[in-house]
Design a protein around this motif. Sequence first.
Motif, PDB file in Angstrom:
ATOM      1  N   LYS A  49     -41.727 -19.433 -13.619  1.00 45.19           N
ATOM      2  CA  LYS A  49     -40.774 -18.331 -13.563  1.00 45.19           C
ATOM      3  C   LYS A  49     -39.419 -18.824 -13.066  1.00 45.19           C
ATOM      4  O   LYS A  49     -39.342 -19.554 -12.073  1.00 45.19           O
ATOM      5  N   LEU A  50     -38.350 -18.416 -13.768  1.00 45.35           N
ATOM      6  CA  LEU A  50     -36.990 -18.737 -13.342  1.00 45.35           C
ATOM      7  C   LEU A  50     -36.338 -17.555 -12.634  1.00 45.35           C
ATOM      8  O   LEU A  50     -35.792 -17.693 -11.556  1.00 45.35           O
ATOM      9  N   ASP A  51     -36.399 -16.374 -13.266  1.00 42.54           N
ATOM     10  CA  ASP A  51     -35.701 -15.223 -12.700  1.00 42.54           C
ATOM     11  C   ASP A  51     -36.064 -13.958 -13.468  1.00 42.54           C
ATOM     12  O   ASP A  51     -36.629 -14.022 -14.559  1.00 42.54           O
ATOM     13  N   THR A  52     -35.714 -12.810 -12.888  1.00 44.22           N
ATOM     14  CA  THR A  52     -35.792 -11.528 -13.583  1.00 44.22           C
ATOM     15  C   THR A  52     -34.440 -10.841 -13.437  1.00 44.22           C
ATOM     16  O   THR A  52     -33.680 -11.157 -12.519  1.00 44.22           O
ATOM     17  N   ALA A  53     -34.142  -9.923 -14.357  1.00 47.62           N
ATOM     18  CA  ALA A  53     -32.879  -9.181 -14.288  1.00 47.62           C
ATOM     19  C   ALA A  53     -33.092  -7.778 -14.820  1.00 47.62           C
ATOM     20  O   ALA A  53     -33.817  -7.571 -15.798  1.00 47.62           O
ATOM     21  N   LYS A  54     -32.448  -6.810 -14.197  1.00 48.74           N
ATOM     22  CA  LYS A  54     -32.547  -5.411 -14.607  1.00 48.74           C
ATOM     23  C   LYS A  54     -31.215  -4.873 -15.138  1.00 48.74           C
ATOM     24  O   LYS A  54     -31.196  -3.933 -15.923  1.00 48.74           O
ATOM     25  N   ASP A  55     -30.096  -5.459 -14.728  1.00 46.87           N
ATOM     26  CA  ASP A  55     -28.776  -4.958 -15.115  1.00 46.87           C
ATOM     27  C   ASP A  55     -28.662  -4.762 -16.624  1.00 46.87           C
ATOM     28  O   ASP A  55     -28.995  -5.660 -17.396  1.00 46.87           O
ATOM     29  N   LEU A  56     -28.229  -3.581 -17.021  1.00 43.60           N
ATOM     30  CA  LEU A  56     -27.988  -3.214 -18.427  1.00 43.60           C
ATOM     31  C   LEU A  56     -29.237  -3.297 -19.298  1.00 43.60           C
ATOM     32  O   LEU A  56     -29.139  -3.360 -20.517  1.00 43.60           O
ATOM     33  N   PHE A  57     -30.396  -3.326 -18.681  1.00 38.84           N
ATOM     34  CA  PHE A  57     -31.659  -3.413 -19.406  1.00 38.84           C
ATOM     35  C   PHE A  57     -32.315  -2.045 -19.369  1.00 38.84           C
ATOM     36  O   PHE A  57     -32.446  -1.446 -18.310  1.00 38.84           O
ATOM     37  N   GLU A  58     -32.719  -1.537 -20.521  1.00 37.16           N
ATOM     38  CA  GLU A  58     -33.248  -0.175 -20.629  1.00 37.16           C
ATOM     39  C   GLU A  58     -34.621  -0.033 -19.971  1.00 37.16           C
ATOM     40  O   GLU A  58     -35.419  -0.969 -19.968  1.00 37.16           O
ATOM     41  N   ASN A  59     -34.893   1.146 -19.452  1.00 36.49           N
ATOM     42  CA  ASN A  59     -36.225   1.479 -18.958  1.00 36.49           C
ATOM     43  C   ASN A  59     -37.192   1.561 -20.138  1.00 36.49           C
ATOM     44  O   ASN A  59     -36.791   1.786 -21.273  1.00 36.49           O
ATOM     45  N   TYR A  60     -38.459   1.380 -19.862  1.00 40.63           N
ATOM     46  CA  TYR A  60     -39.541   1.480 -20.866  1.00 40.63           C
ATOM     47  C   TYR A  60     -39.391   0.439 -21.978  1.00 40.63           C
ATOM     48  O   TYR A  60     -39.730   0.695 -23.129  1.00 40.63           O
ATOM     49  N   ALA A  61     -38.881  -0.732 -21.629  1.00 43.90           N
ATOM     50  CA  ALA A  61     -38.665  -1.802 -22.614  1.00 43.90           C
ATOM     51  C   ALA A  61     -39.961  -2.554 -22.915  1.00 43.90           C
ATOM     52  O   ALA A  61     -40.872  -2.622 -22.091  1.00 43.90           O
ATOM     53  N   HIS A  62     -40.004  -3.146 -24.114  1.00 47.56           N
ATOM     54  CA  HIS A  62     -41.121  -4.005 -24.519  1.00 47.56           C
ATOM     55  C   HIS A  62     -40.721  -4.786 -25.763  1.00 47.56           C
ATOM     56  O   HIS A  62     -39.713  -4.500 -26.401  1.00 47.56           O
ATOM     57  N   ASN A  63     -41.521  -5.795 -26.101  1.00 47.76           N
ATOM     58  CA  ASN A  63     -41.360  -6.591 -27.323  1.00 47.76           C
ATOM     59  C   ASN A  63     -39.996  -7.254 -27.449  1.00 47.76           C
ATOM     60  O   ASN A  63     -39.334  -7.168 -28.477  1.00 47.76           O
ATOM     61  N   LEU A  64     -39.590  -7.985 -26.425  1.00 51.04           N
ATOM     62  CA  LEU A  64     -38.306  -8.672 -26.424  1.00 51.04           C
ATOM     63  C   LEU A  64     -38.355  -9.950 -27.249  1.00 51.04           C
ATOM     64  O   LEU A  64     -39.362 -10.653 -27.263  1.00 51.04           O
ATOM     65  N   GLY A  65     -37.260 -10.239 -27.933  1.00 46.73           N
ATOM     66  CA  GLY A  65     -37.138 -11.481 -28.684  1.00 46.73           C
ATOM     67  C   GLY A  65     -35.732 -12.039 -28.577  1.00 46.73           C
ATOM     68  O   GLY A  65     -34.776 -11.297 -28.339  1.00 46.73           O
ATOM     69  N   ILE A  66     -35.610 -13.358 -28.744  1.00 48.42           N
ATOM     70  CA  ILE A  66     -34.324 -14.060 -28.688  1.00 48.42           C
ATOM     71  C   ILE A  66     -33.928 -14.459 -30.107  1.00 48.42           C
ATOM     72  O   ILE A  66     -34.750 -14.998 -30.850  1.00 48.42           O
ATOM     73  N   ALA A  67     -32.665 -14.222 -30.466  1.00 51.88           N
ATOM     74  CA  ALA A  67     -32.147 -14.726 -31.738  1.00 51.88           C
ATOM     75  C   ALA A  67     -31.910 -16.226 -31.577  1.00 51.88           C
ATOM     76  O   ALA A  67     -31.287 -16.668 -30.616  1.00 51.88           O
ATOM     77  N   LYS A  68     -32.434 -17.007 -32.493  1.00 50.54           N
ATOM     78  CA  LYS A  68     -32.324 -18.460 -32.407  1.00 50.54           C
ATOM     79  C   LYS A  68     -32.130 -19.067 -33.791  1.00 50.54           C
ATOM     80  O   LYS A  68     -32.238 -18.368 -34.795  1.00 50.54           O
TER      81      LYS A  68
END
Length: 106
Positions: A49-68
């Motif tokens: 684990k490096l870190d967690t962040a909540k700023d500007l992140f929506e509640n009830y979030a899931h299925n995150l992906g990175i554009a690469k």
Amino acid sequence: VLVRDYIDSLDVAYDEDQETFLGSSVYLRMSEKSRVILFGSSNGKNFEKLDTAKDLFENYAHNLGIAKSPEGHIHSDEMILIGYAYGENWGRWNTKFQKVTVEFNR
């Protein structure tokens, strides 16, 4: 304590700038306290684990992906585009895309 039930699927990208692997996911998925969580790995197999962040992140979030890139690479020295689903009502998901920066302690 990180419990598997609280972490969504991990999306992994190779960071060319740091020459390391970056894993991203949603911690406390599908809850009011959901947040992005980042993991790092030097070999692409063992992540910490490096870190967690909540700023500007929506509640009830899931299925995150990175554009690469097609090769699965990113450049952490640039803004990174992420996307994820969110919404309080089951089966009625919104989608959000936003640019984020990742800062490493060097």
